[in-house]
Design a protein around this motif. Structure first.
Motif, PDB file in Angstrom:
ATOM      1  N   VAL A  59       0.850  -1.174   0.000  1.00  8.59           N
ATOM      2  CA  VAL A  59       0.000   0.000   0.000  1.00  8.59           C
ATOM      3  C   VAL A  59       0.896   1.238   0.000  1.00  8.59           C
ATOM      4  N   ASP A  60       0.765   2.043  -1.050  1.00  8.79           N
ATOM      5  CA  ASP A  60       1.550   3.266  -1.165  1.00  8.79           C
ATOM      6  C   ASP A  60       0.864   4.361  -0.346  1.00  8.79           C
ATOM      7  N   ALA A  61       1.644   5.206   0.294  1.00  7.57           N
ATOM      8  CA  ALA A  61       1.091   6.258   1.144  1.00  7.57           C
ATOM      9  C   ALA A  61       0.600   7.457   0.337  1.00  7.57           C
ATOM     10  N   GLN A  62       0.941   7.552  -0.941  1.00 13.03           N
ATOM     11  CA  GLN A  62       0.529   8.683  -1.766  1.00 13.03           C
ATOM     12  C   GLN A  62      -0.664   8.345  -2.653  1.00 13.03           C
ATOM     13  N   LYS A  63      -0.501   7.314  -3.494  1.00 13.97           N
ATOM     14  CA  LYS A  63      -1.591   6.933  -4.396  1.00 13.97           C
ATOM     15  C   LYS A  63      -1.462   5.467  -4.746  1.00 13.97           C
ATOM     16  N   LYS A  65      -3.322   2.302  -7.365  1.00 13.70           N
ATOM     17  CA  LYS A  65      -4.068   2.149  -8.617  1.00 13.70           C
ATOM     18  C   LYS A  65      -4.710   0.770  -8.669  1.00 13.70           C
ATOM     19  N   VAL A  66      -6.000   0.768  -8.926  1.00 10.46           N
ATOM     20  CA  VAL A  66      -6.749  -0.462  -9.145  1.00 10.46           C
ATOM     21  C   VAL A  66      -7.128  -0.473 -10.617  1.00 10.46           C
ATOM     22  N   SER A  67      -6.742  -1.536 -11.311  1.00  7.50           N
ATOM     23  CA  SER A  67      -7.075  -1.637 -12.734  1.00  7.50           C
ATOM     24  C   SER A  67      -7.714  -3.001 -13.002  1.00  7.50           C
ATOM     25  N   ILE A  68      -8.514  -3.015 -14.067  1.00 11.23           N
ATOM     26  CA  ILE A  68      -9.185  -4.248 -14.482  1.00 11.23           C
ATOM     27  C   ILE A  68      -8.871  -4.449 -15.955  1.00 11.23           C
ATOM     28  N   ASP A  69      -8.334  -5.625 -16.310  1.00 12.48           N
ATOM     29  CA  ASP A  69      -8.000  -5.893 -17.711  1.00 12.48           C
ATOM     30  C   ASP A  69      -9.201  -6.537 -18.423  1.00 12.48           C
ATOM     31  N   PRO A  70      -9.125  -6.711 -19.739  1.00 16.64           N
ATOM     32  CA  PRO A  70     -10.271  -7.266 -20.484  1.00 16.64           C
ATOM     33  C   PRO A  70     -10.703  -8.656 -20.018  1.00 16.64           C
ATOM     34  N   ALA A  71      -9.782  -9.432 -19.454  1.00 16.28           N
ATOM     35  CA  ALA A  71     -10.128 -10.771 -18.974  1.00 16.28           C
ATOM     36  C   ALA A  71     -10.826 -10.735 -17.615  1.00 16.28           C
ATOM     37  N   GLY A  72     -10.905  -9.551 -16.984  1.00 13.13           N
ATOM     38  CA  GLY A  72     -11.557  -9.429 -15.690  1.00 13.13           C
ATOM     39  C   GLY A  72     -10.630  -9.588 -14.504  1.00 13.13           C
ATOM     40  N   SER A  75      -6.135  -5.772 -10.660  1.00 11.36           N
ATOM     41  CA  SER A  75      -4.730  -5.561 -10.267  1.00 11.36           C
ATOM     42  C   SER A  75      -4.632  -4.405  -9.287  1.00 11.36           C
ATOM     43  N   TRP A  76      -3.788  -4.576  -8.281  1.00  5.98           N
ATOM     44  CA  TRP A  76      -3.495  -3.531  -7.306  1.00  5.98           C
ATOM     45  C   TRP A  76      -2.056  -3.097  -7.534  1.00  5.98           C
ATOM     46  N   ASN A  77      -1.860  -1.887  -8.006  1.00  9.49           N
ATOM     47  CA  ASN A  77      -0.530  -1.347  -8.334  1.00  9.49           C
ATOM     48  C   ASN A  77       0.237  -2.288  -9.259  1.00  9.49           C
ATOM     49  N   GLY A  78      -0.465  -2.910 -10.209  1.00 15.15           N
ATOM     50  CA  GLY A  78       0.164  -3.770 -11.200  1.00 15.15           C
ATOM     51  C   GLY A  78       0.231  -5.238 -10.832  1.00 15.15           C
ATOM     52  N   ALA A  79      -0.099  -5.608  -9.601  1.00 19.10           N
ATOM     53  CA  ALA A  79      -0.051  -7.015  -9.167  1.00 19.10           C
ATOM     54  C   ALA A  79      -1.474  -7.557  -9.076  1.00 19.10           C
ATOM     55  N   PRO A  80      -1.736  -8.706  -9.684  1.00 19.47           N
ATOM     56  CA  PRO A  80      -3.089  -9.272  -9.623  1.00 19.47           C
ATOM     57  C   PRO A  80      -3.488  -9.635  -8.188  1.00 19.47           C
ATOM     58  N   VAL A  81      -4.742  -9.306  -7.844  1.00 19.52           N
ATOM     59  CA  VAL A  81      -5.267  -9.602  -6.504  1.00 19.52           C
ATOM     60  C   VAL A  81      -6.677 -10.169  -6.642  1.00 19.52           C
ATOM     61  N   ASP A  82      -7.102 -10.866  -5.591  1.00 15.20           N
ATOM     62  CA  ASP A  82      -8.486 -11.322  -5.565  1.00 15.20           C
ATOM     63  C   ASP A  82      -9.314 -10.313  -4.768  1.00 15.20           C
ATOM     64  N   THR A  83     -10.609 -10.569  -4.655  1.00 19.54           N
ATOM     65  CA  THR A  83     -11.513  -9.609  -4.025  1.00 19.54           C
ATOM     66  C   THR A  83     -11.217  -9.432  -2.538  1.00 19.54           C
ATOM     67  N   VAL A  84     -10.886 -10.518  -1.849  1.00 18.17           N
ATOM     68  CA  VAL A  84     -10.605 -10.440  -0.407  1.00 18.17           C
ATOM     69  C   VAL A  84      -9.338  -9.630  -0.155  1.00 18.17           C
ATOM     70  N   THR A  85      -8.297  -9.883  -0.945  1.00 13.25           N
ATOM     71  CA  THR A  85      -7.038  -9.133  -0.786  1.00 13.25           C
ATOM     72  C   THR A  85      -7.249  -7.663  -1.121  1.00 13.25           C
ATOM     73  N   LEU A  86      -8.047  -7.388  -2.153  1.00  7.94           N
ATOM     74  CA  LEU A  86      -8.347  -5.995  -2.509  1.00  7.94           C
ATOM     75  C   LEU A  86      -9.042  -5.299  -1.358  1.00  7.94           C
ATOM     76  N   GLN A  87      -9.984  -5.974  -0.720  1.00 13.17           N
ATOM     77  CA  GLN A  87     -10.689  -5.405   0.427  1.00 13.17           C
ATOM     78  C   GLN A  87      -9.697  -5.095   1.564  1.00 13.17           C
ATOM     79  N   GLN A  88      -8.737  -5.984   1.817  1.00 13.25           N
ATOM     80  CA  GLN A  88      -7.755  -5.756   2.883  1.00 13.25           C
ATOM     81  C   GLN A  88      -6.869  -4.556   2.554  1.00 13.25           C
ATOM     82  N   GLU A 101      -4.718   8.660  -2.395  1.00 17.09           N
ATOM     83  CA  GLU A 101      -5.673   8.641  -3.502  1.00 17.09           C
ATOM     84  C   GLU A 101      -5.769   7.225  -4.064  1.00 17.09           C
ATOM     85  N   LEU A 102      -6.963   6.865  -4.514  1.00 23.32           N
ATOM     86  CA  LEU A 102      -7.178   5.582  -5.169  1.00 23.32           C
ATOM     87  C   LEU A 102      -7.559   5.867  -6.612  1.00 23.32           C
ATOM     88  N   HIS A 103      -6.718   5.438  -7.538  1.00 25.63           N
ATOM     89  CA  HIS A 103      -6.988   5.603  -8.966  1.00 25.63           C
ATOM     90  C   HIS A 103      -7.612   4.324  -9.492  1.00 25.63           C
TER      91      HIS A 103
END
Length: 142
Positions: A59-63, A65-72, A75-88, A101-103
């Motif tokens: 977790v970065d203290a400044q910003k 990034k959560v992204s979603i690719d075409p396959a669904g 990713s959290w800051n470029g690393a794939p995560v599941d829903t539970v990890t994203l929530q944490q 900030e959350l982009h």
């Protein structure tokens, strides 16, 4: 009987004998060279220790990034995560002061159901600083 090596007129010699002085200086130089410790040309660096029991701080203290690719894949800051990890991760960001900030950047080809699911997770976590980035990729769709 006269001595060889000087004039016989009884005047003092004007030249100083430098040989004993040079001998003493050379001995002192050799003594200094011997007594100086050998320098090691090493730079001391504190390297990180790989501890498998500790979790990396993703977790970065400044910003962040959560992204979603075409396959669904989310990713959290470029690393794939599941829903539970994203929530944490999102809950960790709400504990930081000031909140980073959350982009949020979904791919145009990502399914709306997956984007809606991720936005629901973001809403449940209580994130207050959310920004959508990459909206210019949708400008020709309307």
């Amino acid at each position: 009987m006269a001595m060889a090596g000087g004039s016989d007129d009884g005047e003092p010699m004007m030249e100083m004998n430098m040989t004993p002085l040079i001998d003493v200086l050379l001995v002192l130089l050799i003594m200094f060279i011997i007594t100086i410790p050998i320098q090691t040309h090493a730079v001391k660096v504190d390297l990180p220790v790989n501890d498998p029991n500790s979790q990396q701080n993703v977790v970065d203290a400044q910003k962040n990034k959560v992204s979603i690719d075409p396959a669904g894949v989310v990713s959290w800051n470029g690393a794939p995560v599941d829903t539970v990890t994203l929530q944490q991760y999102l809950e960790q960001t709400t504990q930081i002061s000031p909140e980073p900030e959350l982009h949020f950047q979904p791919d145009p080809a990502a399914r709306y159901a997956k984007v809606d699911e991720v936005l629901a997770v973001v809403k449940r976590s209580g994130v207050t600083k959310l920004g959508f980035i990459g909206n210019e990729q949708y400008r020709n769709d309307f």
